[in-house]
Design an enzyme around this catalytic site. Structure first.
Site, PDB file in Angstrom:
ATOM      1  N   LYS A   1     -10.454  -8.434   3.297  1.00  0.00           N
ATOM      2  CA  LYS A   1      -9.509  -8.054   4.345  1.00  0.00           C
ATOM      3  C   LYS A   1      -9.187  -9.302   5.166  1.00  0.00           C
ATOM      4  O   LYS A   1     -10.066  -9.904   5.781  1.00  0.00           O
ATOM      5  CB  LYS A   1     -10.121  -6.970   5.226  1.00  0.00           C
ATOM      6  CG  LYS A   1      -9.210  -6.538   6.346  1.00  0.00           C
ATOM      7  CD  LYS A   1      -9.716  -5.299   7.032  1.00  0.00           C
ATOM      8  CE  LYS A   1      -8.851  -4.969   8.229  1.00  0.00           C
ATOM      9  NZ  LYS A   1      -9.307  -3.757   8.910  1.00  0.00           N
TER      10      LYS A   1
ATOM     11  N   CYS B   1     -14.627   2.215  10.946  1.00  0.00           N
ATOM     12  CA  CYS B   1     -14.488   1.022  11.778  1.00  0.00           C
ATOM     13  C   CYS B   1     -14.699   1.459  13.214  1.00  0.00           C
ATOM     14  O   CYS B   1     -14.767   2.651  13.502  1.00  0.00           O
ATOM     15  CB  CYS B   1     -13.111   0.381  11.600  1.00  0.00           C
ATOM     16  SG  CYS B   1     -13.088  -1.321  12.203  1.00  0.00           S
TER      17      CYS B   1
ATOM     18  N   SER C   1       0.762  -1.466   7.256  1.00  0.00           N
ATOM     19  CA  SER C   1       1.812  -0.994   8.159  1.00  0.00           C
ATOM     20  C   SER C   1       2.980  -1.965   8.318  1.00  0.00           C
ATOM     21  O   SER C   1       4.138  -1.555   8.335  1.00  0.00           O
ATOM     22  CB  SER C   1       1.205  -0.688   9.525  1.00  0.00           C
ATOM     23  OG  SER C   1       0.546  -1.836  10.036  1.00  0.00           O
TER      24      SER C   1
ATOM     25  N   LYS D   1      -6.540  -6.412   0.982  1.00  0.00           N
ATOM     26  CA  LYS D   1      -5.627  -5.992   2.047  1.00  0.00           C
ATOM     27  C   LYS D   1      -5.201  -7.186   2.872  1.00  0.00           C
ATOM     28  O   LYS D   1      -6.083  -7.973   3.225  1.00  0.00           O
ATOM     29  CB  LYS D   1      -6.386  -4.983   2.918  1.00  0.00           C
ATOM     30  CG  LYS D   1      -5.635  -4.471   4.105  1.00  0.00           C
ATOM     31  CD  LYS D   1      -6.561  -3.620   4.924  1.00  0.00           C
ATOM     32  CE  LYS D   1      -5.828  -3.221   6.189  1.00  0.00           C
ATOM     33  NZ  LYS D   1      -6.691  -2.591   7.137  1.00  0.00           N
TER      34      LYS D   1
ATOM     35  N   ARG E   1      -1.758  -1.207  14.686  1.00  0.00           N
ATOM     36  CA  ARG E   1      -2.514  -1.319  15.947  1.00  0.00           C
ATOM     37  C   ARG E   1      -1.829  -0.547  17.064  1.00  0.00           C
ATOM     38  O   ARG E   1      -2.502  -0.046  17.964  1.00  0.00           O
ATOM     39  CB  ARG E   1      -2.743  -2.785  16.297  1.00  0.00           C
ATOM     40  CG  ARG E   1      -3.721  -3.392  15.304  1.00  0.00           C
ATOM     41  CD  ARG E   1      -4.112  -4.805  15.646  1.00  0.00           C
ATOM     42  NE  ARG E   1      -4.887  -5.373  14.544  1.00  0.00           N
ATOM     43  CZ  ARG E   1      -5.191  -6.649  14.429  1.00  0.00           C
ATOM     44  NH1 ARG E   1      -4.799  -7.498  15.352  1.00  0.00           N
ATOM     45  NH2 ARG E   1      -5.898  -7.066  13.396  1.00  0.00           N
TER      46      ARG E   1
ATOM     47  N   ARG F   1      -9.195 -11.126  15.621  1.00  0.00           N
ATOM     48  CA  ARG F   1     -10.248 -10.700  14.694  1.00  0.00           C
ATOM     49  C   ARG F   1     -10.669 -11.813  13.724  1.00  0.00           C
ATOM     50  O   ARG F   1     -11.279 -11.550  12.704  1.00  0.00           O
ATOM     51  CB  ARG F   1      -9.768  -9.494  13.880  1.00  0.00           C
ATOM     52  CG  ARG F   1      -9.341  -8.291  14.699  1.00  0.00           C
ATOM     53  CD  ARG F   1      -9.570  -7.006  13.913  1.00  0.00           C
ATOM     54  NE  ARG F   1      -8.780  -5.880  14.360  1.00  0.00           N
ATOM     55  CZ  ARG F   1      -8.921  -5.246  15.519  1.00  0.00           C
ATOM     56  NH1 ARG F   1      -9.812  -5.664  16.407  1.00  0.00           N
ATOM     57  NH2 ARG F   1      -8.156  -4.200  15.802  1.00  0.00           N
TER      58      ARG F   1
HETATM   59  C1  PBG Z   1      -9.241  -0.920  11.267  1.00  0.00           C
HETATM   60  C2  PBG Z   1      -8.080  -0.994  10.343  1.00  0.00           C
HETATM   61  C3  PBG Z   1      -6.885  -1.707  10.456  1.00  0.00           C
HETATM   62  C4  PBG Z   1      -6.088  -1.324   9.372  1.00  0.00           C
HETATM   63  C5  PBG Z   1      -6.839  -0.431   8.625  1.00  0.00           C
HETATM   64  N1  PBG Z   1      -8.062  -0.252   9.226  1.00  0.00           N
HETATM   65  C6  PBG Z   1      -6.389  -2.603  11.521  1.00  0.00           C
HETATM   66  C7  PBG Z   1      -7.041  -3.894  11.782  1.00  0.00           C
HETATM   67  O1  PBG Z   1      -7.988  -4.324  11.126  1.00  0.00           O
HETATM   68  O2  PBG Z   1      -6.606  -4.524  12.754  1.00  0.00           O
HETATM   69  C8  PBG Z   1      -4.689  -1.801   9.102  1.00  0.00           C
HETATM   70  C9  PBG Z   1      -3.855  -0.822   8.346  1.00  0.00           C
HETATM   71  C10 PBG Z   1      -2.400  -1.115   8.384  1.00  0.00           C
HETATM   72  O3  PBG Z   1      -1.930  -2.097   9.005  1.00  0.00           O
HETATM   73  O4  PBG Z   1      -1.668  -0.316   7.787  1.00  0.00           O
HETATM   74  N2  PBG Z   1     -10.003  -2.062  11.370  1.00  0.00           N
END
Ligand code: PBG
Length: 323
Positions: free
Chosen positions: A194, A119, A273, A247, A204, A216
Site C-alpha cells: 500500500k 484500520c 477513490s 494499492k 478520506r 502517512r
Molecule cells: C484506511 C484505508 C484507506 C483506503 C482504504 N483503506 C485510506 C488511507 O489509507 O488513507 C483508501 C481507499 C480509496 O482511496 O478508495 N487506511
C-alpha cells in the site's frame, strides 16, 4: 506485397477478436466497497465519489442484496463510527456501524463474501492508522488494537479480514488472534503493498479519515519503490496472508504484474477513490466515454495479473458485462 504474418488478420471482426482474446473480465472478479454510517434510513451521496453513498445499516443491507443479484461475489465494508478517541476504540465496538452491517448483511445475504477493512484511521481522533506515542504511530501497541478489530469483525460474520494499516507484523498478529478465537477459516487479504498515495483523497473525505497532522509516509510506502514492495509481500506471505493486495491500481500495474509473476497466492488490486473520481469527473464533463474507459481500465488490471479487483465501478461494470 508478400508478408508471412499480418497481425491484422486476427483483428478483422469481433468474433475473431473474441476467439483470440487473452483476458476476459468477469463479474466474479469484483469486490464492491460500501461505506456505512450511524443512524437509519441514511443515504447520502459522497460528493467526490458520484454514485457512491454513505448508508445506514438498513440501506447497506438493501444495497448488498442488489450487489449479490448482479452476481458480484463480495463487498468490503468501511465505516464512520459514532465516536472517535485516541486509540480508535469504536473500531472494535460490536455496536459500531461496521460490525452491525457485517452482521446484518451476513444474515440477509449469507452467500455474499464480506471483507472487513481493518484500520484505525476512521476511528482515531487524530486520523492516524495506529495509536500515537509522542506523535509517532507506535507499531507494536497498534498490533494489539488491530487484532481486536479483526476479531470483532470475524465475530460479526466477516469472511475475509483486510488490514490496511501498514504496521509491521500485523498479519502474524491478526492470524494468531483469529486462530486463538477459533476463527481458523477466516481469511486474511493483506494490503501488503500500500503506497502513500494522493489517489486516496476522495476516500478520506468519504471516511472522514484524513490525518489531523502530518501524513502517512512513515507507514505507507514510497511510490518510487518496487523492491520494497517485494519485501512487504515476502513478509506478509511468511506471516500467513492468504491474498496479497496492491494499492492503488492504475499507476501501479507494474507492481501488480511483478507480484503476480513471483508468488503463488491470489493477487488483489484496489482501484481507489481518486482513480474512480477522475473517471467520473471526466465522464460527467463529456470528455471521455465512461463505459469504454471503465471496461478498458478494469480489463487492464486483470491483464496485469489481478485475480481480484476491488472497485467502486463494480455495479456499473457488472451491468455492462451482464448486458
Ligand atoms: C484506511 C484505508 C484507506 C483506503 C482504504 N483503506 C485510506 C488511507 O489509507 O488513507 C483508501 C481507499 C480509496 O482511496 O478508495 N487506511
Amino acid at each position: 506485397m508478400k508478408m508471412k504474418l499480418r497481425p491484422r488478420r486476427l483483428r478483422l471482426n469481433e468474433n475473431i477478436r473474441v476467439m483470440i482474446r487473452e483476458t476476459i473480465l468477469d463479474v466474479k472478479d469484483f469486490v464492491y466497497p460500501i461505506f456505512v454510517v450511524p443512524g437509519s434510513n441514511v443515504r447520502e451521496e459522497i460528493p467526490s465519489m458520484p454514485d457512491c453513498y454513505h448508508l445506514s445499516v438498513d440501506n447497506a443491507v438493501e444495497l448488498a442484496k442488489k450487489i449479490a443479484d448482479l452476481g458480484i461475489p463480495a463487498v468490503e465494508i468501511f465505516g464512520l463510527p459514532e465516536y472517535k478517541d485516541e486509540i480508535g476504540s469504536s473500531a472494535w465496538d460490536m455496536n459500531s456501524p461496521v460490525q452491525r452491517a457485517i452482521n446484518a448483511i451476513k444474515s440477509a445475504v449469507p452467500e455474499l463474501i464480506i471483507v472487513g477493512d481493518v484500520c484505525l484511521c476512521q476511528y482515531t481522533s487524530h486520523g492516524h492508522c495506529g495509536c500515537l506515542v509522542d506523535h509517532y504511530v507506535d507499531n507494536d501497541r497498534t498490533l494489539e488494537l488491530l487484532s481486536k478489530v479483526a476479531v470483532s469483525q470475524a465475530e460479526a460474520g466477516a469472511d475475509i479480514i483486510a488490514p490496511s494499516d501498514m504496521m509491521d507484523g500485523r498479519i502474524a498478529a491478526i492470524r494468531a488472534a483469529l486462530d486463538d478465537k477459533n476463527f481458523i477459516n477466516v481469511s486474511i487479504m493483506s494490503y501488503a503493498v500500500k503506497y502513500a498515495s494522493g489517489f486516496y483523497g476522495p476516500f478520506r473525505d468519504a471516511a472522514d479519515s484524513a490525518p489531523q497532522f502530518g501524513d502517512r509516509k512513515q507507514y505507507q510506502m514510497d511510490p518510487a519503490n518496487i523492491r520494497e514492495a517485494m519485501k512487504e509481500v515476502a513478509l506478509d506471505l511468511d506471516e500467513g496472508a492468504d491474498i496479497i493486495m496492491v494499492k492503488p491500481a492504475m499507476a501501479y500495474l507494474d507492481v501488480v504484474s511483478k507480484v503476480r509473476a513471483e508468488i503463488d497466492r491470489p493477487v488483489a488490486v484496489y482501484n481507489v477513490s481518486g482513480e474512480y473520481a477522475m473517471i467520473k469527473a471526466a465522464a460527467a464533463n463529456g470528455w471521455i466515454d465512461e463505459r469504454r474507459i471503465v471496461m478498458e481500465t478494469l480489463t487492464c488490471m486483470k491483464r496485469a495479473g489481478a485475480d481480484i479487483i476491488i472497485t467502486y465501478h463494480a455495479p456499473d461494470a457488472a451491468r455492462w458485462l451482464n448486458g
